[in-house]
Design a protein around this motif. Structure first.
Motif, short mmCIF file in Angstrom:
data_model
loop_
_atom_site.label_atom_id
_atom_site.label_comp_id
_atom_site.label_asym_id
_atom_site.label_seq_id
_atom_site.Cartn_x
_atom_site.Cartn_y
_atom_site.Cartn_z
N LEU A 296 79.18 -19.04 -7.67
CA LEU A 296 79.64 -17.89 -8.43
C LEU A 296 80.69 -17.09 -7.66
O LEU A 296 81.69 -16.63 -8.24
CB LEU A 296 78.46 -16.98 -8.79
CG LEU A 296 77.50 -17.50 -9.87
CD1 LEU A 296 76.28 -16.60 -9.97
CD2 LEU A 296 78.22 -17.59 -11.21
N MET A 297 80.47 -16.93 -6.37
CA MET A 297 81.41 -16.18 -5.56
C MET A 297 82.75 -16.89 -5.46
O MET A 297 83.82 -16.26 -5.54
CB MET A 297 80.81 -15.94 -4.16
CG MET A 297 79.60 -15.00 -4.19
SD MET A 297 78.67 -14.95 -2.65
CE MET A 297 79.74 -13.93 -1.64
N GLU A 298 82.70 -18.21 -5.33
CA GLU A 298 83.94 -18.97 -5.27
C GLU A 298 84.67 -18.93 -6.61
O GLU A 298 85.90 -18.76 -6.66
CB GLU A 298 83.63 -20.42 -4.89
CG GLU A 298 84.87 -21.28 -4.73
CD GLU A 298 84.54 -22.69 -4.28
OE1 GLU A 298 85.47 -23.51 -4.23
OE2 GLU A 298 83.36 -22.97 -4.00
N LYS A 299 83.93 -19.05 -7.70
CA LYS A 299 84.52 -19.05 -9.04
C LYS A 299 85.20 -17.73 -9.34
O LYS A 299 86.28 -17.68 -9.95
CB LYS A 299 83.43 -19.33 -10.08
CG LYS A 299 83.92 -19.31 -11.52
CD LYS A 299 82.76 -19.58 -12.48
CE LYS A 299 83.22 -19.50 -13.93
NZ LYS A 299 82.10 -19.75 -14.87
N ASN A 300 84.58 -16.62 -8.92
CA ASN A 300 85.12 -15.30 -9.21
C ASN A 300 85.95 -14.72 -8.06
O ASN A 300 86.34 -13.55 -8.10
CB ASN A 300 83.97 -14.34 -9.54
CG ASN A 300 83.28 -14.68 -10.84
OD1 ASN A 300 83.76 -14.37 -11.92
ND2 ASN A 300 82.12 -15.33 -10.76
N LYS A 301 86.19 -15.56 -7.04
CA LYS A 301 87.00 -15.14 -5.87
C LYS A 301 86.45 -13.87 -5.23
O LYS A 301 87.17 -12.90 -4.99
CB LYS A 301 88.47 -14.96 -6.29
CG LYS A 301 89.13 -16.26 -6.75
CD LYS A 301 90.58 -16.03 -7.14
CE LYS A 301 91.31 -17.35 -7.40
NZ LYS A 301 90.66 -18.18 -8.43
N LEU A 302 85.15 -13.90 -4.97
CA LEU A 302 84.47 -12.74 -4.37
C LEU A 302 84.04 -13.05 -2.94
O LEU A 302 83.67 -14.19 -2.63
CB LEU A 302 83.22 -12.38 -5.18
CG LEU A 302 83.42 -12.02 -6.66
CD1 LEU A 302 82.06 -11.85 -7.33
CD2 LEU A 302 84.25 -10.76 -6.79
N SER A 303 84.08 -12.04 -2.11
CA SER A 303 83.55 -12.18 -0.75
C SER A 303 82.15 -11.61 -0.64
O SER A 303 81.43 -11.89 0.32
CB SER A 303 84.46 -11.46 0.25
OG SER A 303 85.74 -12.05 0.29
N HIS A 304 81.77 -10.78 -1.64
CA HIS A 304 80.48 -10.12 -1.63
C HIS A 304 79.80 -10.29 -2.99
O HIS A 304 80.47 -10.46 -4.00
CB HIS A 304 80.62 -8.62 -1.36
CG HIS A 304 81.45 -8.28 -0.17
ND1 HIS A 304 82.84 -8.21 -0.21
CD2 HIS A 304 81.09 -8.00 1.12
CE1 HIS A 304 83.29 -7.90 0.99
NE2 HIS A 304 82.27 -7.77 1.81
N MET A 305 78.48 -10.23 -2.98
CA MET A 305 77.74 -10.23 -4.23
C MET A 305 76.46 -9.43 -4.07
O MET A 305 75.77 -9.55 -3.04
CB MET A 305 77.43 -11.66 -4.70
CG MET A 305 76.67 -11.70 -6.03
SD MET A 305 76.60 -13.36 -6.75
CE MET A 305 78.24 -13.47 -7.45
N LEU A 306 76.15 -8.62 -5.07
CA LEU A 306 74.92 -7.84 -5.06
C LEU A 306 73.76 -8.67 -5.60
O LEU A 306 73.95 -9.59 -6.40
CB LEU A 306 75.09 -6.58 -5.90
CG LEU A 306 76.25 -5.66 -5.51
CD1 LEU A 306 76.26 -4.40 -6.38
CD2 LEU A 306 76.19 -5.28 -4.03
#
Length: 329
Positions: A296-306
């Motif tokens: 999910l983080m890679e798909k949404n280009k995120l470095s963080h996730m709650l």
């Protein structure tokens, strides 16, 4: 005394190819003669109420260790007993609920010939992997698996080469067939290999990786940005979650948000968090696989996730670096 070594590249290449060809042909011969005895062996293994005890001596013992390890890692509980040790006490590990796989190309190993009658009196069934159908081992077993060969790959026809390859292939065939019959899947394999890459991917959950408690950066929406930056610096996650009075996440603010804010406004000291945070942050449940969070983080280009529980309460947060440290990615 060692003779003079004669080495010629082309001769060495031909020797290697000849060895592989000999063993490949023996495996094809094995393929063609596999019969109902193999199916009977599988039936015994699937019906086993105890463990599969693999026995062998010398090179057959080395092959037996590998077969036992393969069985154990693919859903068929197994251990290896050296034939020589079995006659001196280790036979006590075998029970009537077990199945014995005895490996001996000649089938006339003194140790196996001594041990197997005792094993049979326990009620233990015996599967033989053997090259001679009229040997002592063939007479003592319940199921005979023909591992015969025309000739060893060794030019002297002495060193166990082709014969051990055939025995190993038969063991692999037993293990894989049992695996398929039990519908043994990736998650089962991972449980047998928790230290491997697949094990980490399929057995590591978000709750195992996330930061929580005092390590989790938290601020309220009305807090001034400078105070939020202090929280971010203290917790060193490169972000802070923004939560309401019920500890429900209403936003997130990251180092990237900070840089973009400075570029746009220069002086940012007068802002409060609800003015600068990113609303509706992406989140994941703690019981999800960590590899799903990475996806999910890679798909949404995120470095963080709650990380949010079923009640919508913030229980943790992850940085992509946490997944790398856990070797999930």
């Amino acid at each position: 005394m060692m003779k003079n070594i004669e080495y010629a590249p082309e001769k060495a290449l031909n020797s290697g190819r000849r060895t592989i060809q000999a063993e490949a042909q023996a495996l094809m011969d094995l393929h063609d003669r596999l019969d109902k005895n193999f199916s009977n062996a599988i039936a015994l293994l699937l019906d086993c109420q105890g463990r599969v005890v693999v026995m062998g001596l010398g090179k057959s013992g080395h092959i037996g260790r590998k077969i036992s390890a393969t069985l154990a890692s693919t859903g068929t509980p197994s251990f290896f007993v050296h034939s020589g040790e079995a006659v001196h006490g280790d036979l006590g590990m075998v029970t009537g609920r077990d199945i014995v796989i005895a490996i001996s190309y000649s089938g006339n190993s003194n140790e196996l010939s001594t041990v197997l009658p005792v094993v049979r009196r326990l009620g233990t069934k015996v599967i033989a992997i053997c090259g001679h159908p009229h040997s002592d081992l063939a007479k003592l077993c319940d199921v005979f698996l023909d591992a015969s060969i025309q000739k060893e790959a060794c030019p002297l026809n002495l060193a166990p080469t082709t014969s051990t390859t055939v025995a190993l292939a038969l063991g692999d065939a037993l293990a894989v067939t049992c695996l398929e019959a039990r519908n043994f899947g990736e998650s089962d394999f991972a449980r047998s290999h928790p230290g491997g890459a697949l094990g980490r991917r399929l057995l590591t959950y978000v709750r195992d990786v996330m930061r929580q408690g005092d390590d989790l950066p938290l601020v309220s929406p009305d807090i001034p940005l400078p105070q939020a930056l202090k929280e971010m610096s203290l917790k060193r996650m490169g972000m802070t979650a923004v939560v309401n009075d019920n500890n429900e996440p209403v936003g997130i603010f990251t180092d990237g948000d900070l840089r973009r804010l400075i570029v746009r406004h220069g002086d940012i000291r007068h802002f409060t968090m609800h003015e600068v945070m990113s609303s509706h942050p992406k989140s994941i449940a703690p019981d999800e696989l960590a590899v799903e969070a990475a996806s999910l983080m890679e798909k949404n280009k995120l470095s963080h996730m709650l990380v949010v529980d079923k009640q919508g309460t913030l229980v943790g947060a992850m940085h992509m670096h946490d997944l790398m440290v856990a070797k999930v990615i």
